[in-house]
Design an enzyme around this catalytic site. Structure first.
Site, mmCIF file in Angstrom:
data_model
loop_
_atom_site.group_PDB
_atom_site.id
_atom_site.type_symbol
_atom_site.label_atom_id
_atom_site.label_comp_id
_atom_site.label_asym_id
_atom_site.label_seq_id
_atom_site.Cartn_x
_atom_site.Cartn_y
_atom_site.Cartn_z
ATOM 1 N N CYS A 71 16.673 -3.206 23.074
ATOM 2 C CA CYS A 71 17.313 -3.929 21.963
ATOM 3 C C CYS A 71 18.619 -4.570 22.408
ATOM 4 O O CYS A 71 19.337 -4.027 23.239
ATOM 5 C CB CYS A 71 17.643 -2.969 20.834
ATOM 6 S SG CYS A 71 16.238 -2.121 20.147
ATOM 7 N N ARG A 84 16.468 -8.357 28.817
ATOM 8 C CA ARG A 84 16.473 -6.902 28.675
ATOM 9 C C ARG A 84 15.124 -6.384 28.169
ATOM 10 O O ARG A 84 14.876 -5.185 28.222
ATOM 11 C CB ARG A 84 17.582 -6.480 27.707
ATOM 12 C CG ARG A 84 18.967 -6.856 28.194
ATOM 13 C CD ARG A 84 19.976 -6.687 27.085
ATOM 14 N NE ARG A 84 20.140 -5.295 26.726
ATOM 15 C CZ ARG A 84 21.053 -4.498 27.252
ATOM 16 N NH1 ARG A 84 21.882 -4.962 28.158
ATOM 17 N NH2 ARG A 84 21.155 -3.247 26.872
ATOM 18 N N GLY A 105 19.558 1.622 19.468
ATOM 19 C CA GLY A 105 19.605 3.077 19.580
ATOM 20 C C GLY A 105 18.660 3.723 18.581
ATOM 21 O O GLY A 105 17.775 3.067 18.021
ATOM 22 N N LYS A 158 7.352 -1.301 42.082
ATOM 23 C CA LYS A 158 7.461 -2.753 41.879
ATOM 24 C C LYS A 158 6.093 -3.333 41.533
ATOM 25 O O LYS A 158 5.960 -4.128 40.617
ATOM 26 C CB LYS A 158 7.969 -3.476 43.149
ATOM 27 C CG LYS A 158 9.418 -3.326 43.536
ATOM 28 C CD LYS A 158 10.389 -4.059 42.676
ATOM 29 C CE LYS A 158 10.802 -3.280 41.484
ATOM 30 N NZ LYS A 158 11.674 -2.210 41.482
#
Ligand code: G6P
Length: 719
Positions: free
Chosen positions: A2, A33, A125, A595
């Site tokens: 978030c 993100r 959160g 990866k």
């Protein structure tokens, strides 16, 4: 994970269109993100509220999907852009679903009530007691619109606001925020706006990052903001008040307000805005035109301003009348800082742009000659073979005396610990254990005052690592942070540490952070052992090796064309891939496998070459693709024996080896990827580059959104 973004202007005219654009651009900078929905809230038109006069409605736009879908929705909804505001607060959010699926009703912002939307909230959160709060609020007649934990925060604001009014108090926004925070358990980065407080915003954090960027043409009077603590006298008035008013406070369904321990704001406190934020006064002590940018990530602020203030846990940033005030819900305790510095970000906008590269990940792989150099810059004196780490220097004698070193991290950062454990043990002769933060916490592993706990993190915000840090702090251990993000929770909460200075890393799959963490850890081990004459030779060898690393990485990057072809011709259609390594190269095998999984979605496993014969060998045939790391170090003969075991079962491994090294006979290996030779403990820095490139090209060939792989987030701020 978030992301939060907020924008407040004061005495700077902005129309609604410009405000919406600023919010959406802010969200776009947070896209990396990882998220699944986006939304924002801005002021709408004034409308008449009967007896109560005119109030401002809100416009909330939100939807699942990318920020560009949100932008399209704004266009489709034909939101009026023309109204001009000289003071306005807007809030925005990118969501990564935890409670409730990614669908419109669960997107942020959330509102306190459908009728007027009195309080609007965005939240990062998790509120762990949300079920109890929800039940309580339902019993008070509040109606919920979503499945999220966040919505109860918006409802609590209205609930407490109404209770205060009933007690004859019109609470200040920050006082109301304190009351709400008192009820919340869990973690949050939170922004709230309300038409009861037009042009104002309150932002607060606990275990989730939040910073405030400040943009003004005038010079700030001071480069800090005073912290305003609760004073004992007003707390006492509030206590007195509660005795007089609680009995008369009945909620909609007859339950008393005592249920939530409600204490109305003391009358003397209401709207008491006598304090001034010194930083925001001009020479003539008049308020200055100013814009504030609130965000969970400096990357979304840097294009507007480099002046930022990082909030501490439990700070309440209250922005109104062109001033930023920092409040604490508690009285000042001994040693607590009374100011928050306004710092200047080093980050440049072009560092968070893709430039000529197709993806951030590709850009970051190719940045490694520079990022590794930057990690060492100003810290290593290559002429005298010395290392100086300013953030650790004063602590080195204490660390040298510790009973053991525990390295704690998640994901790629964990692999950088594994890659350097051996050199730590060799140079320091202190026992070193490496822990995954979540497992370390699950086991409630014993930690002692004479332990040194080293936390390694790119973001400095990973929830598991932060919780492990708090666990170690509570037990009195010395904590060291090896962190990329300056101002992050981890870099502020550890006793000492090293910033790896790799620059912003945007691609979800971590690449340049790994090589910089690796180097920072090697420098740490060198600093710890620089008092040992017997190790001077080894020191010199490693330091001279480090000097060559940036150029050697450049060499390895030239393998890209060969790797691209290898992926196209041979690996694309495979379902699984094994990576074999031992000693220093076991970490490389694990990191390569991570990866490949992360961004190409191909199953991949890093295998300790010594363990091959204990099970994994059963998988080997002429079809299973295998990458083996067989660069020269003391374990080379053993690695070769593992390769023999593979080739004897018709396996044809791709071998990462040193330049000019003949690996068995060419017909027994599929192909070789030759990398320059360096000191054994640094070889992993070079060997990891080909596997970073393999994972990248596998993902590109499969049409995967490399920078935003499904289900993953750059910074995992939930447990
Ligand atoms: C997430 C990321 C990984 C990263 C891990 C630890 O899972 O997707 O790439 O390695 O978190 O993150 P940190 O910021 O603590 O290094």
């Amino acid at each position: 994970m978030c992301g939060i973004f907020g924008y407040v202007n004061f005495l700077v005219d902005k129309n609604r269109g410009e405000i919406v654009d600023t919010l959406i651009e802010g969200l776009q900078r947070l896209e990396y993100r990882g998220y699944d929905s986006a939304g924002f809230a801005v002021d709408g038109k004034l409308f008449n509220d009967g007896d109560n006069g005119e109030i401002m409605s809100n416009i909330i736009v939100k939807c699942p999907g990318k920020v560009k879908v949100l932008r399209q929705k704004v266009a489709d909804d034909k939101i009026d852009r023309s109204d001009v505001f000289d003071n306005h607060a807007g809030i925005a959010h990118t969501r990564w679903a935890t409670h409730g699926q990614p669908k419109e009703q669960n997107c942020h912002p959330h509102r306190s009530d459908a009728a007027k939307g009195e309080f609007i909230v965005v939240h990062n959160g998790i509120i762990t007691n949300f079920a109890a709060l929800r039940e309580y609020l339902l019993s008070k007649g509040h109606q919920f619109e979503s499945e999220t934990d966040t919505e109860c925060i918006a409802k609590l604001f209205k609930h407490f606001y109404d209770l205060n009014l009933k007690a004859g108090v019109s609470p200040d926004f920050n006082e109301l925020t304190k009351q709400v925070l008192h009820e919340l358990e869990g973690s949050y980065g939170l922004l709230v706006k309300s038409f009861h407080y037009p042009g104002e915003v309150c932002g607060t954090r606990k275990g989730s990052p939040l910073l405030v960027g400040v943009k003004t043409d005038r010079k700030l009077k001071v480069d800090f903001v005073d912290v305003e603590f609760e004073n004992n006298a007003s707390a006492a008035v509030a206590q007195q008040q509660i005795g007089q008013t609680l009995s008369s406070l009945n909620g909609p369904n007859g339950a008393t307000a005592q249920d939530l321990g409600f204490i109305p704001v003391a009358p003397g406190e209401q709207n008491l805005r006598t304090s001034q934020s010194r930083a925001f006064l001009s020479e003539d002590d008049l308020p200055t035109p100013v814009e504030f940018f609130l965000s969970s990530d400096p990357a979304s602020v840097v294009q507007h301003t480099k002046k930022v203030l990082f909030l501490e846990d439990d700070d309440i940033a209250h922005i109104y009348d062109g001033e930023l005030h920092i409040h604490r819900a508690s009285t000042k305790s001994a040693g607590e800082s009374t100011v928050r510095p306004i710092q200047t970000l080093e980050m440049e906008l072009n560092e968070i742009m893709k430039g000529p590269f197709k993806h951030f990940m590709q850009k970051e792989i190719f940045e490694q000659p520079d990022s590794t150099f930057n990690t060492m810059r100003g810290r290593i004196d290559f002429e005298n073979n010395t290392v100086t780490l300013g953030g650790l220097k004063a602590w080195l004698p204490t660390i040298r005396r510790c009973r053991r070193i525990i390295m704690i991290a998640c994901g790629t950062s964990y692999h950088s610990c594994l890659a350097t454990r051996s050199i730590f043990e060799e140079l320091t002769e202190i026992p070193v254990s490496v822990e995954l933060a979540s497992d370390f916490l699950d086991r409630r592993s014993p930690v002692f005052r004479d332990d040194t706990c080293v936390f390694v993190s790119q973001s400095g915000e990973t929830a598991d690592s932060i919780l492990a840090l708090q666990y170690c702090l509570e037990r009195g251990a010395l904590t060291v942070g090896i962190v990329n993000s300056v101002g992050s929770s981890m870099s502020r909460q550890t006793h000492c540490g090293v910033h790896i200075n790799a620059g912003p890393e945007i691609g979800v799959a971590s690449t340049k952070a790994y090589t910089s963490q690796y180097i920072a850890l090697v420098m740490f081990a060198l600093s710890l052992s620089n008092d040992s004459i017997s190790r001077a030779g080894r020191h010199e060898e490693i330091i001279q090796g480090l000097q060559k690393i940036p150029d050697q990485i450049k060499q390895v990057l030239k393998l890209e064309d060969k790797i691209k072809k290898l992926c196209n011709d041979d690996l694309n259609d495979q379902k699984s891939l094994l990576l074999l390594g031992r000693g220093y190269q076991f970490a490389t095998a694990l990191e390569g496998a991570l990866k490949i999984k992360e961004i190409s979605y191909m199953h991949s496993e890093g295998v300790l070459a010594g363990e091959l014969k204990h099970g994994v060998l059963a998988l080997v045939d002429d079809k299973l693709p295998i990458i083996a790391f067989a660069t020269r170090d003391s374990l080379f003969p053993k690695t070769m024996s593992a390769i023999e075991q593979v080739t004897a079962r018709d396996g044809r491994p791709i071998v990462v080896c040193n330049e000019g090294d003949a690996i068995i006979s060419n017909d027994k290996v599929h192909t070789t990827l030759e990398v320059p030779q360096t000191v054994d403990c640094l070889q992993g820095l070079l060997n990891v580059i080909p596997v970073q490139l393999i994972s990248y090209w596998l993902a590109v060939n499969r049409g995967i959104d490399v920078d935003f792989p499904r289900n993953l987030a750059k910074s995992v701020t939930v447990e």
